[in-house]
Design a protein around this motif. Structure first.
Motif, PDB file in Angstrom:
ATOM      1  N   HIS A  16     -20.015   7.593 -15.892  1.00 29.92           N
ATOM      2  CA  HIS A  16     -19.378   7.416 -14.629  1.00 29.92           C
ATOM      3  C   HIS A  16     -19.984   8.138 -13.597  1.00 29.92           C
ATOM      4  N   ALA A  17     -19.564   7.825 -12.375  1.00 26.55           N
ATOM      5  CA  ALA A  17     -20.397   8.208 -11.081  1.00 26.55           C
ATOM      6  C   ALA A  17     -20.217   9.679 -11.275  1.00 26.55           C
ATOM      7  N   MET A  18     -19.283  10.500 -11.765  1.00 22.48           N
ATOM      8  CA  MET A  18     -19.372  11.860 -11.710  1.00 22.48           C
ATOM      9  C   MET A  18     -19.961  12.675 -12.869  1.00 22.48           C
ATOM     10  N   LEU A  19     -20.132  12.065 -13.711  1.00 19.27           N
ATOM     11  CA  LEU A  19     -20.463  12.873 -15.197  1.00 19.27           C
ATOM     12  C   LEU A  19     -21.721  13.600 -14.838  1.00 19.27           C
ATOM     13  N   PRO A  20     -21.838  14.967 -15.015  1.00 21.75           N
ATOM     14  CA  PRO A  20     -22.975  15.689 -14.744  1.00 21.75           C
ATOM     15  C   PRO A  20     -24.112  15.255 -15.601  1.00 21.75           C
ATOM     16  N   GLU A  21     -25.368  15.088 -14.915  1.00 25.17           N
ATOM     17  CA  GLU A  21     -26.480  14.979 -15.900  1.00 25.17           C
ATOM     18  C   GLU A  21     -26.887  16.069 -16.875  1.00 25.17           C
ATOM     19  N   GLN A 100     -19.387  28.138 -21.171  1.00 25.08           N
ATOM     20  CA  GLN A 100     -20.630  28.702 -20.629  1.00 25.08           C
ATOM     21  C   GLN A 100     -21.861  27.739 -20.531  1.00 25.08           C
ATOM     22  N   ALA A 101     -21.792  26.819 -21.518  1.00 25.09           N
ATOM     23  CA  ALA A 101     -22.659  25.656 -21.753  1.00 25.09           C
ATOM     24  C   ALA A 101     -22.273  24.608 -20.513  1.00 25.09           C
ATOM     25  N   GLY A 102     -21.148  24.267 -20.392  1.00 29.19           N
ATOM     26  CA  GLY A 102     -20.536  23.513 -19.224  1.00 29.19           C
ATOM     27  C   GLY A 102     -20.947  24.104 -17.901  1.00 29.19           C
ATOM     28  N   ARG A 103     -20.520  25.243 -17.947  1.00 27.69           N
ATOM     29  CA  ARG A 103     -20.569  25.767 -16.398  1.00 27.69           C
ATOM     30  C   ARG A 103     -22.176  25.843 -15.999  1.00 27.69           C
ATOM     31  N   SER A 104     -23.022  26.115 -16.857  1.00 23.60           N
ATOM     32  CA  SER A 104     -24.725  26.029 -16.401  1.00 23.60           C
ATOM     33  C   SER A 104     -24.792  24.852 -16.254  1.00 23.60           C
ATOM     34  N   LEU A 105     -24.559  23.749 -16.926  1.00 20.58           N
ATOM     35  CA  LEU A 105     -24.752  22.442 -16.639  1.00 20.58           C
ATOM     36  C   LEU A 105     -24.443  22.234 -15.238  1.00 20.58           C
ATOM     37  N   VAL A 106     -23.081  22.399 -15.107  1.00 21.74           N
ATOM     38  CA  VAL A 106     -22.515  22.045 -13.736  1.00 21.74           C
ATOM     39  C   VAL A 106     -22.929  22.676 -12.592  1.00 21.74           C
ATOM     40  N   GLN A 109     -26.161  21.542 -10.638  1.00 20.12           N
ATOM     41  CA  GLN A 109     -26.350  20.323 -10.033  1.00 20.12           C
ATOM     42  C   GLN A 109     -24.815  20.412  -9.104  1.00 20.12           C
ATOM     43  N   LEU A 110     -24.327  21.430  -9.007  1.00 19.77           N
ATOM     44  CA  LEU A 110     -22.941  21.314  -8.136  1.00 19.77           C
ATOM     45  C   LEU A 110     -22.971  20.448  -6.909  1.00 19.77           C
ATOM     46  N   GLY A 111     -24.126  20.802  -6.073  1.00 17.27           N
ATOM     47  CA  GLY A 111     -24.307  20.374  -4.651  1.00 17.27           C
ATOM     48  C   GLY A 111     -24.090  18.735  -4.668  1.00 17.27           C
ATOM     49  N   ARG A 112     -24.890  18.253  -5.769  1.00 17.78           N
ATOM     50  CA  ARG A 112     -24.783  16.691  -5.806  1.00 17.78           C
ATOM     51  C   ARG A 112     -23.563  16.023  -6.189  1.00 17.78           C
ATOM     52  N   LEU A 113     -22.891  16.894  -7.213  1.00 20.86           N
ATOM     53  CA  LEU A 113     -21.617  16.377  -7.793  1.00 20.86           C
ATOM     54  C   LEU A 113     -20.395  16.544  -6.527  1.00 20.86           C
ATOM     55  N   VAL A 114     -20.532  17.515  -5.565  1.00 27.22           N
ATOM     56  CA  VAL A 114     -19.721  17.670  -4.743  1.00 27.22           C
ATOM     57  C   VAL A 114     -19.890  16.589  -3.626  1.00 27.22           C
ATOM     58  N   ALA A 115     -21.124  16.394  -3.579  1.00 24.43           N
ATOM     59  CA  ALA A 115     -21.678  15.190  -2.517  1.00 24.43           C
ATOM     60  C   ALA A 115     -21.060  14.067  -2.933  1.00 24.43           C
ATOM     61  N   ALA A 116     -21.340  13.613  -4.246  1.00 28.06           N
ATOM     62  CA  ALA A 116     -21.013  12.451  -4.755  1.00 28.06           C
ATOM     63  C   ALA A 116     -19.603  12.243  -4.813  1.00 28.06           C
ATOM     64  N   ALA A 117     -18.474  13.087  -4.824  1.00 23.59           N
ATOM     65  CA  ALA A 117     -17.200  13.159  -4.732  1.00 23.59           C
ATOM     66  C   ALA A 117     -16.825  13.006  -3.303  1.00 23.59           C
ATOM     67  N   GLU A 118     -17.360  13.500  -2.582  1.00 21.18           N
ATOM     68  CA  GLU A 118     -17.132  13.328  -1.069  1.00 21.18           C
ATOM     69  C   GLU A 118     -17.308  12.098  -0.765  1.00 21.18           C
TER      70      GLU A 118
END
Ligand SMILES: C[S@@+](CC[C@H](N)C(=O)[O-])C[C@H]1O[C@@H](n2cnc3c(N)ncnc32)[C@H](O)[C@@H]1O
Length: 404
Positions: A16-21, A100-106, A109-118
């Protein structure tokens, strides 16, 4: 780890559009942790029980002249058992590694995820955040199940990091048992309603403590004519949940920042009120307050239905002890109290008629897209996610008149 081939890979998560890569190595790390969790529950946990039966229980009986009276006595005795110590340390470590695996993944790419949500959420009336809502102390006092910062912490403006981490990581903890969209609970509710309440067509649905909306999206999709509202106290969850739901086509679903203890809707507003895996993360004072709100908000003829881990009363004491692990080792302080409750009584205390109480077991539907070889009703490594589903209903207006 001999189950390796049968555990779905993180790369099979529904998109879906928000899932991290995730890169090859990030997927490999998640997959290893998922295998580790299955190994701990399938291979090592039976050994811990054996150690209890052959070593700790006989020693307890020799010392006290009787068997343990409750799970707490078992816990105190097992804390010195090396098999339990080994399993427990690995389990805690697997959870911390997942975070920690989830956080380093997120975070990379946080800038992209925040922008996608916005981009998805901008000007949509179906997302209603309210900065005046303060998450209650029971939701913030500890980092629930070792999530650094819990559900609510924001590290950048418009943050969605905690939600992206939650969405990416739950597949690891459950090794895919909840399905490719981690929505097996919501799917099970939809299936149960169709089988057990045919003809029930809720006009308005409320889900309390929705997190990223895993289990409310199936309800919104199953009842496209209903107006569906999902509330949570945590803004990062709601931003992510709304964008995720929009990208999955759930356009009849609103996400609202609000505390379930006091909701701003008129009496008898909703025909269906649900929660999923929610109550064990509340508190002794909040739980009755939220149930009183549900009683106020449920329309005549309406149903309220809740999914939770199985309750302790009547359960084998060792099983209670091992399930209680989450309270003492995984930052779930209310878990042990909540699972001891008499749910029929708790609902009666909130004003629901005891004779209308129902309780059943629900299992996550097997997701053929990730378990193509599974037997009917079972994931192919032999586990299913099963919950206690409990709830009640209000008499319809006709039933109320007939009773007078
Ligand atoms: C374990 S999660 C629930 C999982 C979710 N229902 C699902 O289906 O995936 C608990 C959630 O409840 C929220 N929460 C806790 N107390 C709340 C309250 N009083 N009102 C609304 N949400 C609350 C938390 O922010 C968190 O997102």
């Amino acid at each position: 780890m001999n189950n390796k081939a049968n555990i779905p890979s993180w790369s099979q998560l529904g998109r879906h559009a928000m899932l991290p890569e995730a890169s090859h190595d990030e997927v490999a790390r998640f997959d290893l942790l998922a295998q580790m969790n299955v190994f701990l529950s399938q291979q090592l946990a039976p050994g811990v029980r054996l150690s209890y039966e052959k070593r700790t229980l006989p020693a307890f009986v020799a010392e006290h002249g009787r068997e343990p009276a409750d799970r707490h006595e078992i816990r105190r005795a097992m804390q010195k058992d090396p098999a339990f110590q080994f399993w427990s340390a690995l389990r805690r470590n697997a959870m911390e590694q997942r975070q920690q695996a989830g956080r380093s993944l997120v975070f990379r790419q946080l800038g992209r995820l925040v922008a996608a949500a916005e981009r998805i959420n901008r000007d949509k009336p179906t997302l209603r955040l309210d900065p005046s809502v303060t998450p209650p102390r029971y939701a913030t006092a500890v980092d629930i199940h070792c999530m650094p910062g819990g559900y609510h912490t924001e590290v950048v403006e418009g943050d969605v990091s905690a939600a992206a981490n939650y969405d990416a990581g739950i597949f690891v903890t459950t090794a895919g048992m909840l399905g490719s969209y981690s929505d097996g609970g919501g799917q099970a509710i939809v299936q149960w309603l169709a089988a057990n309440r045919p003809g029930f067509r809720p006009r308005r649905i409320l889900d309390i403590g929705c997190t990223v909306g895993h289990n409310v999206v199936p309800l919104a999709l199953a009842f496209p004519d209903a107006e569906v509202v999902a509330v949570d106290v945590s803004a990062p969850m709601l931003r992510y949940a709304h964008a995720r739901a929009q990208s999955l086509g759930a356009h009849n679903l609103s996400f609202v920042q609000a505390n379930g203890e006091a909701l701003d809707y008129p009496d008898e507003h909703f025909d269906l009120i649900t929660t999923a895996m929610f109550w064990h993360e509340t508190s002794s004072s909040a739980l009755p307050r939220i149930l009183a709100e549900i009683q106020r908000l449920l329309a005549p003829g309406g149903i309220t239905l809740h999914l939770e881990q199985p309750q302790y009363p009547g359960m084998d004491l060792y099983e209670q002890f091992i399930r209680d692990w989450d309270t003492y080792n995984n930052n779930e302080p209310f878990w042990t109290v909540m699972h001891d409750l008499d749910l029929r009584q708790v609902l009666a205390n909130a004003g629901f008629a005891p004779e209308r109480y129902f309780e059943t077991t629900m299992a996550a539907l097997v997701d053929r897209s990730i378990f193509p070889q599974a037997g009917e009703g079972q994931q192919d490594y032999g586990r299913t996610a099963a919950w206690t589903a409990f709830g009640t209903s209000k008499p319809s207006r006709e039933e109320q008149h007939a009773a007078h």
